[in-house]
Enzyme design. Structure first.
Site, PDB file in Angstrom:
ATOM      1  N   GLU A 136       0.809  -1.234   0.025  1.00  0.00           N
ATOM      2  CA  GLU A 136      -0.024  -0.361   0.028  1.00  0.00           C
ATOM      3  C   GLU A 136       0.666   1.397   0.168  1.00  0.00           C
ATOM      4  OE1 GLU A 136      -2.776  -0.173   3.261  1.00  0.00           O
ATOM      5  OE2 GLU A 136      -4.242  -1.363   2.113  1.00  0.00           O
ATOM      6  N   LEU A 212      -6.502 -18.697   4.540  1.00  0.00           N
ATOM      7  CA  LEU A 212      -7.670 -19.209   3.898  1.00  0.00           C
ATOM      8  C   LEU A 212      -8.897 -18.800   4.489  1.00  0.00           C
ATOM      9  CD1 LEU A 212      -6.240 -22.614   3.015  1.00  0.00           C
ATOM     10  CD2 LEU A 212      -6.293 -20.493   1.564  1.00  0.00           C
ATOM     11  N   GLY A 216      -8.672 -21.753   7.625  1.00  0.00           N
ATOM     12  CA  GLY A 216      -7.330 -21.777   8.162  1.00  0.00           C
ATOM     13  C   GLY A 216      -6.075 -20.997   7.629  1.00  0.00           C
ATOM     14  N   ASP A 243      -4.408  -8.533   8.893  1.00  0.00           N
ATOM     15  CA  ASP A 243      -3.303  -7.771   9.465  1.00  0.00           C
ATOM     16  C   ASP A 243      -2.775  -8.415  10.789  1.00  0.00           C
ATOM     17  OD1 ASP A 243      -3.308  -6.220   7.219  1.00  0.00           O
ATOM     18  OD2 ASP A 243      -4.936  -4.940   7.941  1.00  0.00           O
ATOM     19  N   GLY A 278     -14.383  -2.430  12.810  1.00  0.00           N
ATOM     20  CA  GLY A 278     -13.064  -1.605  12.586  1.00  0.00           C
ATOM     21  C   GLY A 278     -11.745  -2.461  12.340  1.00  0.00           C
TER      22      GLY A 278
HETATM   23  O1  RIB Z   1      -6.518  -4.831   5.794  1.00  0.00           O
HETATM   24  C1  RIB Z   1      -7.313  -3.826   6.197  1.00  0.00           C
HETATM   25  C2  RIB Z   1      -7.005  -2.597   5.709  1.00  0.00           C
HETATM   26  O2  RIB Z   1      -7.192  -2.445   4.137  1.00  0.00           O
HETATM   27  C3  RIB Z   1      -7.989  -1.290   6.139  1.00  0.00           C
HETATM   28  O3  RIB Z   1      -7.637  -0.714   7.487  1.00  0.00           O
HETATM   29  C4  RIB Z   1      -7.845  -0.354   4.925  1.00  0.00           C
HETATM   30  O4  RIB Z   1      -7.214   0.779   5.367  1.00  0.00           O
HETATM   31  C5  RIB Z   1      -7.006  -1.140   4.103  1.00  0.00           C
HETATM   32  O5  RIB Z   1      -5.723  -0.709   4.088  1.00  0.00           O
END
Ligand code: RIB
Length: 304
Positions: A136, A212, A216, A243, A278
């Site tokens: 990103e 996945l 899993g 994340d 969120g």
């Molecule tokens: O992985 C989730 C994230 O993807 C979000 O918080 C959004 O900002 C995008 O970057």
């Protein structure tokens, strides 16, 4: 051991919808909320919650200084987060009734990361430290090359996947963390086993983790393969689950955990994350991950 996460910081504008908007359609959302996000920001917070010594490197505009403060408040070192003229990156996120999301990104300040930032910042890290990067920000290829030159263990989460990824020095990556869509795009294969085989053929020195979702995660390197099932939960918002997995897996690995144990902890953490709305704010703390019963009895917030 330290980890430098060269990653995005976004303001997430989240809209609760019954179904994702279709071409030509205008729909109303039943709820709007603003959250901290960006794959980089989320992964740094997950790393910190999991106990890693994490430095975030990235850029925000003046409208995003609160994101830097949020990172710092969560135990992330923000010495390498710069405030620039561009506006902060943002995401427009629809969340449907099944907790699935659909995301539009605007890179903003995240696209101001440069090769010279990589050289300057990674000079503060030593061989054996880790470098984490997603897709990103700008200069991803330069960040990987610079980290590898300095003897860092490089981890690439090529999300969101695009055609630029093929031009990165992927042969220098030590760990790939991919979801199924990214795995398909990287290898041209459809099925998890074929994706894993192809990744190992292409990058024999690297380990691949293929997440996945509710099915899993698979881990594979030249010596071993592991599979860990996902915890069963009722999703509220899946944003940030990948994340959370990345942060918890790497923090566990850095602390000396066996791969299987690191996968289990990461799966548990992301299961808790999907029960909360969120992104950054939905990442559980270490003690919540360790308290098994929290998964089923979480007092999760509701988006819908
Ligand atoms: O992985 C989730 C994230 O993807 C979000 O918080 C959004 O900002 C995008 O970057």
């Amino acid at each position: 051991v330290k980890i430098c996460n060269f990653g995005s910081l976004n303001i997430d504008h989240v809209y609760a919808v019954d179904n994702f908007v279709q071409p030509g359609e205008t729909i109303s959302s039943s709820l709007y909320r603003r959250f901290a996000g960006g794959k980089g920001c989320n992964q740094s917070i997950a790393l910190a919650h999991a106990g890693a010594c994490v430095y975030h490197a990235g850029k925000v505009g003046k409208d995003g200084v609160w994101l830097r403060d949020l990172l710092a408040g969560n135990g992330v070192d923000t010495s390498f987060v710069e405030v620039v003229e561009e506006s902060t990156g943002h995401a427009v996120i629809q969340v449907n009734r099944d907790g699935e999301n659909s995301i539009i990104l605007h890179g903003g300040a995240n696209r101001a990361v440069s090769t010279s930032d990589a050289d300057r910042i990674l000079g503060h890290f030593s061989p054996g430290d880790y470098l984490l990067v997603q897709n990103e920000t700008s200069a991803v290829g330069a960040v990987i090359a610079c980290a590898s030159r300095r003897g860092l263990i490089t981890v690439l989460n090529p999300a969101p996947m695009d055609s630029a990824v093929a031009d990165y020095p992927l042969e220098l990556v030590d760990y790939f963390i991919l979801n199924k869509i990214e795995g398909k795009m990287m290898t041209g294969e459809q099925e998890p086993d074929s994706i894993m085989r192809s990744m190992l053929e292409r990058y024999p020195g690297a380990a691949t983790l293929l997440t996945l979702g509710k099915d899993g995660v698979i881990y594979g390197d030249s010596k071993t393969t592991e599979y860990v099932a996902a915890e069963r939960v009722v999703p509220v918002d899946t944003t940030g689950a990948g994340d959370t997995f990345v942060g918890y897996f790497l923090a566990s690995l850095m602390s000396g955990a066996e791969v299987r144990r690191a996968l289990q902890i990461a799966c548990r953490a992301s299961a808790i994350c999907v029960t909360r709305p969120g992104a950054a704010e939905s990442i559980p703390k270490r003690h919540e991950v360790e308290a098994e019963e929290n998964i089923c009895s979480s007092s999760a917030g509701k988006l819908h």
